[in-house]
Motif scaffolding. Structure first.
Motif, PDB file in Angstrom:
ATOM      1  N   ALA A 140       0.842  -1.049   0.025  1.00 27.22           N
ATOM      2  CA  ALA A 140       0.092  -0.048  -0.129  1.00 27.22           C
ATOM      3  C   ALA A 140       0.727   1.264  -0.085  1.00 27.22           C
ATOM      4  CB  ALA A 140      -0.778  -0.151   1.175  1.00 27.22           C
ATOM      5  N   GLY A 141       0.710   2.662  -0.558  1.00 26.51           N
ATOM      6  CA  GLY A 141       1.337   3.466  -0.707  1.00 26.51           C
ATOM      7  C   GLY A 141       0.783   4.325  -1.741  1.00 26.51           C
ATOM      8  N   PHE A 171       0.659  -0.894   9.183  1.00 26.69           N
ATOM      9  CA  PHE A 171      -0.074  -1.749   8.269  1.00 26.69           C
ATOM     10  C   PHE A 171       0.347  -3.188   8.260  1.00 26.69           C
ATOM     11  CE2 PHE A 171      -0.764   2.572   6.268  1.00 26.69           C
ATOM     12  CZ  PHE A 171      -1.811   2.890   7.174  1.00 26.69           C
ATOM     13  N   GLY A 172       1.804  -3.356   8.283  1.00 25.73           N
ATOM     14  CA  GLY A 172       2.281  -4.578   8.006  1.00 25.73           C
ATOM     15  C   GLY A 172       3.520  -4.939   8.822  1.00 25.73           C
ATOM     16  N   SER A 173       4.663  -5.381   8.058  1.00 28.73           N
ATOM     17  CA  SER A 173       5.672  -5.795   8.693  1.00 28.73           C
ATOM     18  C   SER A 173       6.582  -4.379   8.960  1.00 28.73           C
ATOM     19  CB  SER A 173       6.470  -6.797   7.857  1.00 28.73           C
ATOM     20  OG  SER A 173       6.945  -6.376   6.377  1.00 28.73           O
ATOM     21  N   GLY A 174       6.300  -3.448   8.262  1.00 33.85           N
ATOM     22  CA  GLY A 174       7.352  -2.225   8.287  1.00 33.85           C
ATOM     23  C   GLY A 174       8.269  -2.184   6.965  1.00 33.85           C
ATOM     24  N   ASN A 201      -7.941  -2.856   4.980  1.00 34.23           N
ATOM     25  CA  ASN A 201      -8.825  -1.959   5.395  1.00 34.23           C
ATOM     26  C   ASN A 201      -8.401  -0.654   6.075  1.00 34.23           C
ATOM     27  OD1 ASN A 201     -10.962  -3.647   4.165  1.00 34.23           O
ATOM     28  ND2 ASN A 201     -11.293  -4.473   6.288  1.00 34.23           N
ATOM     29  N   LYS A 202      -7.355  -0.930   6.952  1.00 36.41           N
ATOM     30  CA  LYS A 202      -7.010   0.076   7.448  1.00 36.41           C
ATOM     31  C   LYS A 202      -6.011   1.278   6.594  1.00 36.41           C
ATOM     32  CE  LYS A 202      -4.196   1.556  11.642  1.00 36.41           C
ATOM     33  NZ  LYS A 202      -3.414   1.120  12.910  1.00 36.41           N
ATOM     34  N   ALA A 203      -5.291   0.463   5.550  1.00 39.35           N
ATOM     35  CA  ALA A 203      -4.473   1.262   4.587  1.00 39.35           C
ATOM     36  C   ALA A 203      -5.587   2.056   3.672  1.00 39.35           C
ATOM     37  CB  ALA A 203      -3.518   0.361   3.762  1.00 39.35           C
ATOM     38  N   LYS A 204      -6.593   1.519   3.330  1.00 44.90           N
ATOM     39  CA  LYS A 204      -7.559   1.909   2.387  1.00 44.90           C
ATOM     40  C   LYS A 204      -8.325   3.082   2.976  1.00 44.90           C
ATOM     41  CE  LYS A 204      -8.498  -1.940  -0.590  1.00 44.90           C
ATOM     42  NZ  LYS A 204      -9.762  -2.829  -1.008  1.00 44.90           N
ATOM     43  N   GLU A 205      -8.462   3.076   4.356  1.00 42.47           N
ATOM     44  CA  GLU A 205      -9.075   4.177   5.074  1.00 42.47           C
ATOM     45  C   GLU A 205      -8.075   5.453   4.966  1.00 42.47           C
ATOM     46  OE1 GLU A 205      -9.877   2.404   8.930  1.00 42.47           O
ATOM     47  OE2 GLU A 205     -11.584   1.062   8.389  1.00 42.47           O
TER      48      GLU A 205
END
Length: 282
Positions: A140-141, A171-174, A201-205
């Protein structure tokens, strides 16, 4: 088909149509890559765009013909794709430093030689490379499309202007990536500054773009040195040495710059390059 052989056949074809229209399908047939991917490989190897190279070769040949023949300037201009003597003259002077008439009368002119690829042996230097199957993962980015590769840092500037490394790591492992994807423009790329993501979902938010990357085989290249110099060296080694020797080719799927923490301007900085591959069975 060996990448050196296919690349040079493609370049021979380009050379044969400098005074005609380039057939992109012929490049696809000769190189085994899409036209946009071939153009990207060309840029990696030569550090210039295919469009700029062709323009330079045409202007080189035009200058040679001006000097060695009595053809009219307008005829040479039309032969190499210019609609008028004015447009030809402007491009010619910008490239050579003199007008067509001045070159015909003896002024010097530039020569850009034709490109040919050869397997280079670099004093026994080898890179740490492995083939690894990567499972499905998501990133995500922030992406920027149809840009010159030199503008990739803008994607990171835009991403970090809104979110910190700490927030993105949640959002994940970093793990952070620079992703090149869906190349369909011969001079530009699509680039995404992104992070590994598990909580989609958190990334899309947060308004981030999310990509799901298919499972596949990757060449993983360990790089050491300043960014982007080490990245360029890794690509050139893959294209000039590893692919020809081992019979792999880029699959056309997204490839990744895999960053680590540290000083990117240091000669000791370490990171990885992940390039999706398939066996070249032609």
């Amino acid at each position: 088909m060996n990448i050196i052989e296919s690349f040079n056949r493609s370049m021979n074809y380009i050379e044969s149509v400098l005074d005609d229209e380039l057939n992109e399908k012929e490049i696809v047939h000769l190189s085994g890559y899409s036209f946009s991917m071939f153009s990207r490989i060309f840029s990696i190897l030569t550090e210039t765009t295919l469009t700029e190279y062709i323009r330079s070769r045409k202007l080189t040949q035009a200058a040679i013909e001006l000097r060695e023949t009595k053809c009219k300037v307008i005829d040479i201009a039309v032969k190499y794709g210019y609609e008028s003597t004015d447009s030809f003259g402007n491009a010619f002077k910008k490239f050579h430093g003199y007008t067509p008439t001045e070159v015909r009368r003896g002024k010097p002119f530039r020569i850009v030689s034709r490109v040919q690829l050869a397997l280079s042996i670099r004093g026994g230097k080898a890179m740490n490379i492995r083939i690894q199957k990567k499972p499905v993962f998501k990133v995500a980015g922030k992406s920027i499309r149809n840009i010159e590769s030199a503008l990739c840092p803008k994607a990171w500037e835009e991403l970090y202007s809104k979110y910190s490394h700490e927030v993105l790591s949640e959002f994940g492992s970093g793990q952070s990536f620079g992703m090149c994807f869906d190349v369909d423009n011969i001079n530009n790329i699509n680039y995404m500054a992104c992070y590994d993501v598990v909580d989609v979902n958190k990334a899309k938010e947060k308004g981030l773009e999310v990509f799901e990357i298919e499972e596949g085989d990757y060449v993983v290249v360990n790089l050491k040195g300043k960014v982007p110099d080490c990245i360029h060296e890794g690509w050139k080694y893959l294209m000039e040495v590893f692919f020809p020797e081992h019979g792999y080719m880029h699959s056309g799927k997204p490839d990744f710059e895999v960053y680590s923490e540290g000083d990117m301007d240091s000669e000791n900085y370490e990171m990885e390059l992940w390039v999706p591959v398939v066996k070249d069975n032609e």
